[in-house]
Design an enzyme around this catalytic site. Structure first.
Site, PDB file in Angstrom:
ATOM      1  N   ARG A   2       0.703   6.444   7.310  1.00 36.22           N
ATOM      2  CA  ARG A   2       0.967   6.512   5.867  1.00 36.22           C
ATOM      3  C   ARG A   2       0.621   7.888   5.296  1.00 36.22           C
ATOM      4  O   ARG A   2       1.174   8.309   4.293  1.00 36.22           O
ATOM      5  CB  ARG A   2       0.123   5.486   5.113  1.00 36.22           C
ATOM      6  CG  ARG A   2       0.498   4.062   5.314  1.00 36.22           C
ATOM      7  CD  ARG A   2      -0.326   3.160   4.378  1.00 36.22           C
ATOM      8  NE  ARG A   2      -0.268   1.767   4.756  1.00 36.22           N
ATOM      9  CZ  ARG A   2       0.722   0.940   4.431  1.00 36.22           C
ATOM     10  NH1 ARG A   2       1.734   1.387   3.739  1.00 36.22           N
ATOM     11  NH2 ARG A   2       0.697  -0.314   4.809  1.00 36.22           N
ATOM     12  N   ASP A  16       4.350   3.005   6.779  1.00 34.21           N
ATOM     13  CA  ASP A  16       3.464   2.914   7.931  1.00 34.21           C
ATOM     14  C   ASP A  16       4.137   2.282   9.147  1.00 34.21           C
ATOM     15  O   ASP A  16       5.163   1.634   9.050  1.00 34.21           O
ATOM     16  CB  ASP A  16       2.242   2.067   7.578  1.00 34.21           C
ATOM     17  CG  ASP A  16       2.564   0.589   7.459  1.00 34.21           C
ATOM     18  OD1 ASP A  16       1.991  -0.215   8.215  1.00 34.21           O
ATOM     19  OD2 ASP A  16       3.407   0.222   6.611  1.00 34.21           O
ATOM     20  N   LYS A  35      17.111   2.167   0.925  1.00 36.85           N
ATOM     21  CA  LYS A  35      17.868   1.899   2.145  1.00 36.85           C
ATOM     22  C   LYS A  35      18.913   0.835   1.799  1.00 36.85           C
ATOM     23  O   LYS A  35      18.815  -0.317   2.184  1.00 36.85           O
ATOM     24  CB  LYS A  35      16.926   1.423   3.251  1.00 36.85           C
ATOM     25  CG  LYS A  35      17.511   1.556   4.640  1.00 36.85           C
ATOM     26  CD  LYS A  35      16.586   1.026   5.721  1.00 36.85           C
ATOM     27  CE  LYS A  35      15.373   1.877   5.962  1.00 36.85           C
ATOM     28  NZ  LYS A  35      14.585   1.397   7.134  1.00 36.85           N
ATOM     29  N   PHE A  66      13.789   3.254  11.217  1.00 41.76           N
ATOM     30  CA  PHE A  66      12.408   2.897  10.909  1.00 41.76           C
ATOM     31  C   PHE A  66      11.702   4.181  10.480  1.00 41.76           C
ATOM     32  O   PHE A  66      11.576   5.114  11.256  1.00 41.76           O
ATOM     33  CB  PHE A  66      11.721   2.261  12.123  1.00 41.76           C
ATOM     34  CG  PHE A  66      10.389   1.673  11.778  1.00 41.76           C
ATOM     35  CD1 PHE A  66      10.302   0.427  11.171  1.00 41.76           C
ATOM     36  CD2 PHE A  66       9.229   2.375  12.039  1.00 41.76           C
ATOM     37  CE1 PHE A  66       9.067  -0.112  10.833  1.00 41.76           C
ATOM     38  CE2 PHE A  66       7.990   1.840  11.719  1.00 41.76           C
ATOM     39  CZ  PHE A  66       7.908   0.594  11.107  1.00 41.76           C
ATOM     40  N   ASP A  99      14.388  -1.894   1.074  1.00 41.74           N
ATOM     41  CA  ASP A  99      15.369  -2.125   2.143  1.00 41.74           C
ATOM     42  C   ASP A  99      16.065  -3.456   1.892  1.00 41.74           C
ATOM     43  O   ASP A  99      17.034  -3.519   1.158  1.00 41.74           O
ATOM     44  CB  ASP A  99      14.792  -1.947   3.544  1.00 41.74           C
ATOM     45  CG  ASP A  99      13.459  -2.622   3.760  1.00 41.74           C
ATOM     46  OD1 ASP A  99      13.226  -3.713   3.233  1.00 41.74           O
ATOM     47  OD2 ASP A  99      12.644  -2.058   4.497  1.00 41.74           O
ATOM     48  N   GLU A 122       7.833   1.562  -6.208  1.00 41.79           N
ATOM     49  CA  GLU A 122       7.940   1.224  -4.782  1.00 41.79           C
ATOM     50  C   GLU A 122       8.083   2.481  -3.945  1.00 41.79           C
ATOM     51  O   GLU A 122       8.588   3.499  -4.424  1.00 41.79           O
ATOM     52  CB  GLU A 122       9.195   0.369  -4.549  1.00 41.79           C
ATOM     53  CG  GLU A 122       8.953  -1.109  -4.509  1.00 41.79           C
ATOM     54  CD  GLU A 122       8.322  -1.591  -3.209  1.00 41.79           C
ATOM     55  OE1 GLU A 122       7.551  -0.850  -2.578  1.00 41.79           O
ATOM     56  OE2 GLU A 122       8.591  -2.728  -2.836  1.00 41.79           O
ATOM     57  N   ASP A 123       7.680   2.385  -2.691  1.00 48.18           N
ATOM     58  CA  ASP A 123       7.922   3.482  -1.758  1.00 48.18           C
ATOM     59  C   ASP A 123       9.346   3.413  -1.208  1.00 48.18           C
ATOM     60  O   ASP A 123      10.040   4.410  -1.132  1.00 48.18           O
ATOM     61  CB  ASP A 123       6.895   3.497  -0.622  1.00 48.18           C
ATOM     62  CG  ASP A 123       6.796   2.170   0.124  1.00 48.18           C
ATOM     63  OD1 ASP A 123       7.351   1.157  -0.335  1.00 48.18           O
ATOM     64  OD2 ASP A 123       6.141   2.138   1.186  1.00 48.18           O
ATOM     65  N   LYS A 133       0.816  -1.182   0.000  1.00 48.29           N
ATOM     66  CA  LYS A 133       0.000   0.000   0.000  1.00 48.29           C
ATOM     67  C   LYS A 133       0.868   1.257   0.000  1.00 48.29           C
ATOM     68  O   LYS A 133       0.414   2.339  -0.321  1.00 48.29           O
ATOM     69  CB  LYS A 133      -0.885   0.030   1.243  1.00 48.29           C
ATOM     70  CG  LYS A 133      -1.793  -1.171   1.409  1.00 48.29           C
ATOM     71  CD  LYS A 133      -2.504  -1.153   2.748  1.00 48.29           C
ATOM     72  CE  LYS A 133      -3.216  -2.466   2.960  1.00 48.29           C
ATOM     73  NZ  LYS A 133      -3.684  -2.579   4.334  1.00 48.29           N
TER      74      LYS A 133
END
Length: 188
Positions: free
Chosen positions: A169, A163, A135, A156, A107, A103-104, A47
């Protein structure tokens, strides 16, 4: 002045910086695909991709279709699962098509690695990857974005699609989560 959420320790990237970078990324993608005869298919990874994808595609001047996938990579709060699972697959026939995964954040790369392999098996002509945040220090598989907005530190992060337990978000910035406050919430 932007109001910082109580679960955010520090704002890392504000809305203005993010939007400026998204325009730069869209210009690079426009240039790359300018000679395509068929529309590319943007594959948003739900999401977290939603804020980035919506801003990004508004700045594209190439023909494109939009599709989505949902991959379960986190169980609840802050713990990643070891084997990501595809829960929602693309609707469009991707065989012989140029795909751009949106993608957001990347990682470990585990989810994206699984997605890319899956789309290759479906017969995509080409698969490129764009992410707002990268990342790189957390990468455990051999996968890189073709375009990325910002390399981010190993914290984080929340906001702009990212989120904590499905919340935060909607923050209009990317922030470093306050893990001490989150730890208190997780004990409740």
């Amino acid at each position: 002045m932007l109001k910082k959420h109580e679960l955010v320790e520090k704002i890392l990237l504000n809305t203005k910086i993010i939007n400026t970078k998204i325009i730069e990324l869209a210009n690079e993608v426009n240039s790359y695909y300018k000679d395509n005869k068929e529309p590319i298919i943007l594959i948003g990874i739900l999401k977290g991709c939603l804020p980035f994808l919506s801003q990004f595609m508004l700045n594209l001047n190439i023909d494109c279709l939009v599709d989505f996938m949902y991959v379960e990579s986190y169980l609840g709060q802050t713990k990643a699962v070891s084997k990501p699972k595809i829960k929602v697959d693309v609707i469009n026939d991707v065989r012989g098509r140029d795909l751009l995964i949106v993608e957001d954040i990347i990682d470990s790369g585990n989810s994206l690695f699984k997605i890319r392999n899956h789309l290759q098996e479906l017969g995509a002509k080409s698969i490129k990857i764009i992410t707002l945040l990268d990342k790189k220090s957390k990468r455990v598989v051999d996968i890189e974005a073709d375009w990325y907005g910002f390399e981010v530190p190993d914290h984080f992060l929340v906001g702009y699609g990212l989120d904590y337990d499905e919340k935060l978000r909607n923050l209009p910035y990317v922030g470093i989560a306050d893990l001490s406050k989150i730890a208190i919430l997780e004990k409740k």
